[in-house]
Structure formats: C-alpha cells, structure tokens
Design a protein around this motif. Structure first.
Motif, PDB file in Angstrom:
ATOM      1  N   UNK A  73     -10.655  50.554   3.454  1.00 46.87           N
ATOM      2  CA  UNK A  73     -11.577  49.440   3.260  1.00 46.87           C
ATOM      3  C   UNK A  73     -12.329  49.255   4.564  1.00 46.87           C
ATOM      4  N   UNK A  74     -13.630  48.972   4.475  1.00 42.86           N
ATOM      5  CA  UNK A  74     -14.435  48.783   5.673  1.00 42.86           C
ATOM      6  C   UNK A  74     -15.517  47.749   5.392  1.00 42.86           C
ATOM      7  N   UNK A  75     -16.101  47.217   6.444  1.00 42.32           N
ATOM      8  CA  UNK A  75     -17.239  46.312   6.294  1.00 42.32           C
ATOM      9  C   UNK A  75     -18.413  47.105   5.752  1.00 42.32           C
ATOM     10  N   UNK A  76     -19.129  46.527   4.815  1.00 40.48           N
ATOM     11  CA  UNK A  76     -20.319  47.187   4.262  1.00 40.48           C
ATOM     12  C   UNK A  76     -21.432  47.134   5.304  1.00 40.48           C
ATOM     13  N   UNK A  77     -22.065  48.268   5.521  1.00 41.66           N
ATOM     14  CA  UNK A  77     -23.142  48.352   6.489  1.00 41.66           C
ATOM     15  C   UNK A  77     -24.487  48.334   5.782  1.00 41.66           C
ATOM     16  N   UNK A  78     -25.495  47.768   6.448  1.00 43.20           N
ATOM     17  CA  UNK A  78     -26.831  47.775   5.874  1.00 43.20           C
ATOM     18  C   UNK A  78     -27.510  49.113   6.171  1.00 43.20           C
ATOM     19  N   UNK A  79     -28.780  49.260   5.779  1.00 44.75           N
ATOM     20  CA  UNK A  79     -29.488  50.528   5.946  1.00 44.75           C
ATOM     21  C   UNK A  79     -29.657  50.930   7.410  1.00 44.75           C
ATOM     22  N   UNK A 105     -25.695  48.360  10.440  1.00 46.20           N
ATOM     23  CA  UNK A 105     -25.125  47.133  10.993  1.00 46.20           C
ATOM     24  C   UNK A 105     -24.264  46.426   9.951  1.00 46.20           C
ATOM     25  N   UNK A 106     -23.108  45.887  10.370  1.00 49.98           N
ATOM     26  CA  UNK A 106     -22.268  45.152   9.421  1.00 49.98           C
ATOM     27  C   UNK A 106     -22.836  43.766   9.147  1.00 49.98           C
ATOM     28  N   UNK A 107     -22.434  43.206   8.013  1.00 43.64           N
ATOM     29  CA  UNK A 107     -22.797  41.832   7.662  1.00 43.64           C
ATOM     30  C   UNK A 107     -21.998  40.903   8.574  1.00 43.64           C
ATOM     31  N   UNK A 108     -22.682  40.244   9.490  1.00 49.93           N
ATOM     32  CA  UNK A 108     -21.959  39.392  10.440  1.00 49.93           C
ATOM     33  C   UNK A 108     -21.947  37.922  10.029  1.00 49.93           C
ATOM     34  N   UNK A 109     -22.560  37.598   8.892  1.00 56.54           N
ATOM     35  CA  UNK A 109     -22.612  36.199   8.484  1.00 56.54           C
ATOM     36  C   UNK A 109     -21.237  35.661   8.125  1.00 56.54           C
ATOM     37  N   UNK A 110     -20.540  36.348   7.245  1.00 57.65           N
ATOM     38  CA  UNK A 110     -19.191  35.886   6.916  1.00 57.65           C
ATOM     39  C   UNK A 110     -18.204  37.040   6.734  1.00 57.65           C
ATOM     40  N   UNK A 111     -18.681  38.264   6.847  1.00 56.84           N
ATOM     41  CA  UNK A 111     -17.801  39.428   6.764  1.00 56.84           C
ATOM     42  C   UNK A 111     -17.228  39.682   5.385  1.00 56.84           C
ATOM     43  N   UNK A 112     -17.811  39.079   4.354  1.00 57.08           N
ATOM     44  CA  UNK A 112     -17.236  39.223   3.017  1.00 57.08           C
ATOM     45  C   UNK A 112     -17.692  40.485   2.295  1.00 57.08           C
ATOM     46  N   UNK A 113     -18.756  41.131   2.763  1.00 59.32           N
ATOM     47  CA  UNK A 113     -19.217  42.345   2.109  1.00 59.32           C
ATOM     48  C   UNK A 113     -18.391  43.533   2.595  1.00 59.32           C
ATOM     49  N   UNK A 114     -17.663  44.144   1.677  1.00 62.95           N
ATOM     50  CA  UNK A 114     -16.819  45.284   2.035  1.00 62.95           C
ATOM     51  C   UNK A 114     -17.086  46.445   1.082  1.00 62.95           C
ATOM     52  N   UNK A 115     -16.693  47.615   1.513  1.00 62.85           N
ATOM     53  CA  UNK A 115     -16.711  48.795   0.653  1.00 62.85           C
ATOM     54  C   UNK A 115     -15.325  49.407   0.684  1.00 62.85           C
ATOM     55  N   UNK A 116     -14.964  50.045  -0.407  1.00 68.76           N
ATOM     56  CA  UNK A 116     -13.702  50.771  -0.447  1.00 68.76           C
ATOM     57  C   UNK A 116     -13.856  51.961  -1.383  1.00 68.76           C
ATOM     58  N   UNK A 117     -12.834  52.766  -1.455  1.00 72.06           N
ATOM     59  CA  UNK A 117     -12.846  53.911  -2.354  1.00 72.06           C
ATOM     60  C   UNK A 117     -13.948  54.906  -2.039  1.00 72.06           C
ATOM     61  N   UNK A 118     -14.604  55.396  -3.085  1.00 76.27           N
ATOM     62  CA  UNK A 118     -15.640  56.414  -2.955  1.00 76.27           C
ATOM     63  C   UNK A 118     -16.790  55.924  -2.079  1.00 76.27           C
ATOM     64  N   UNK A 119     -17.194  54.661  -2.262  1.00 77.73           N
ATOM     65  CA  UNK A 119     -18.304  54.134  -1.466  1.00 77.73           C
ATOM     66  C   UNK A 119     -17.946  54.059   0.012  1.00 77.73           C
ATOM     67  N   UNK A 120     -16.704  53.748   0.330  1.00 78.41           N
ATOM     68  CA  UNK A 120     -16.276  53.722   1.737  1.00 78.41           C
ATOM     69  C   UNK A 120     -16.280  55.131   2.305  1.00 78.41           C
ATOM     70  N   UNK A 121     -15.832  56.117   1.520  1.00 75.52           N
ATOM     71  CA  UNK A 121     -15.861  57.505   1.979  1.00 75.52           C
ATOM     72  C   UNK A 121     -17.291  57.933   2.277  1.00 75.52           C
ATOM     73  N   UNK A 122     -18.214  57.634   1.371  1.00 75.77           N
ATOM     74  CA  UNK A 122     -19.618  58.009   1.585  1.00 75.77           C
ATOM     75  C   UNK A 122     -20.186  57.311   2.819  1.00 75.77           C
ATOM     76  N   UNK A 123     -19.861  56.025   3.004  1.00 78.15           N
ATOM     77  CA  UNK A 123     -20.335  55.310   4.188  1.00 78.15           C
ATOM     78  C   UNK A 123     -19.759  55.929   5.449  1.00 78.15           C
TER      79      UNK A 123
END
Length: 127
Positions: free
Chosen positions: A3-9, A12-30
C-alpha cells in the motif's frame, strides 16, 4: 500486498489528508513508474532502483540498449518475475519514450487480483 500514497501526475503525494492510497496492481504500476522515472543511484542504500539514463537517448544506442535498461530496472522489483515483451518508441529530438511492456508477476495476491500472471504495463517518459 503493498500500500502506498497515491501520487499525482507530477509524482507528488496528496498532502491534504493522506487518504488517497493505491494498492495491488495500481500500486505495482505506480512503483514501476517511480522506478523508471528515477536515475540509478539516487535511492539511499538501493543501487538497483532506477534506470541508468546515460546514453539512453544517444543516436548510436538504438532501441536495444534502452530496452535492456528498462528491462533491468523493472525486473529489479521483487514482484516481477520477468519482462516478456517490450515495445519502445523513442523520440531522440524531444527526448521522450513511450514504453509498452508485458510483465510476468510472481506475487500471488497480484496474480489473483489481475486474474493472470501476465500484466500489461505502459509508461511515458519525458524529461
């Protein structure tokens, strides 16, 4: 499963509240995108993280050196068994690359989520 913080294009991670995360296949691709955007040697205590971009866009390098560098970078991720196919479109003038790959993943949770041990992965690089 990672599991990781979701990054924008911009990576950069979402620093507002840190609630956007990615896991699984999407985390691997990120994670693979971060690996491909990074120069080898920048990560502390991990000399294999990233791509050696030196000579990547040289006219004399052609696709084979670039493909080899991309393959090596991706295969350093412990969840990837092998890169089974690479399509590479390099524009030497704009110093950009569009990479399409087929990966063979070995993490059982990722295989279950994907429904297949083979995963399509695309990456677009521009400096």
């Amino acid at each position: 499963m990672s599991v990781d913080a979701k990054l924008d294009e911009n990576g950069n991670p979402d620093i507002t509240d840190g609630s956007l995360i990615v896991n699984g296949i999407e985390e691997l691709k990120q994670s693979l995108s971060l690996r491909l955007k990074s120069q080898v040697g920048w990560a502390k205590d991990d000399d294999d993280f990233g791509v050696e971009w030196l000579g990547f866009f040289d006219d004399v390098s052609g696709g084979s050196i670039a493909e080899q560098k991309i393959r090596e970078a991706i295969e350093h991720d412990p969840r990837v068994n092998a890169v089974t196919d690479i399509e590479l479109d390099i524009d030497d003038n704009t110093r950009t690359a569009h990479v399409k790959t087929m990966l063979n993943i070995i993490d059982q949770d990722l295989i279950d989520e994907n429904g297949n041990p083979n995963l399509d992965y695309e990456f677009y690089f521009e400096p």
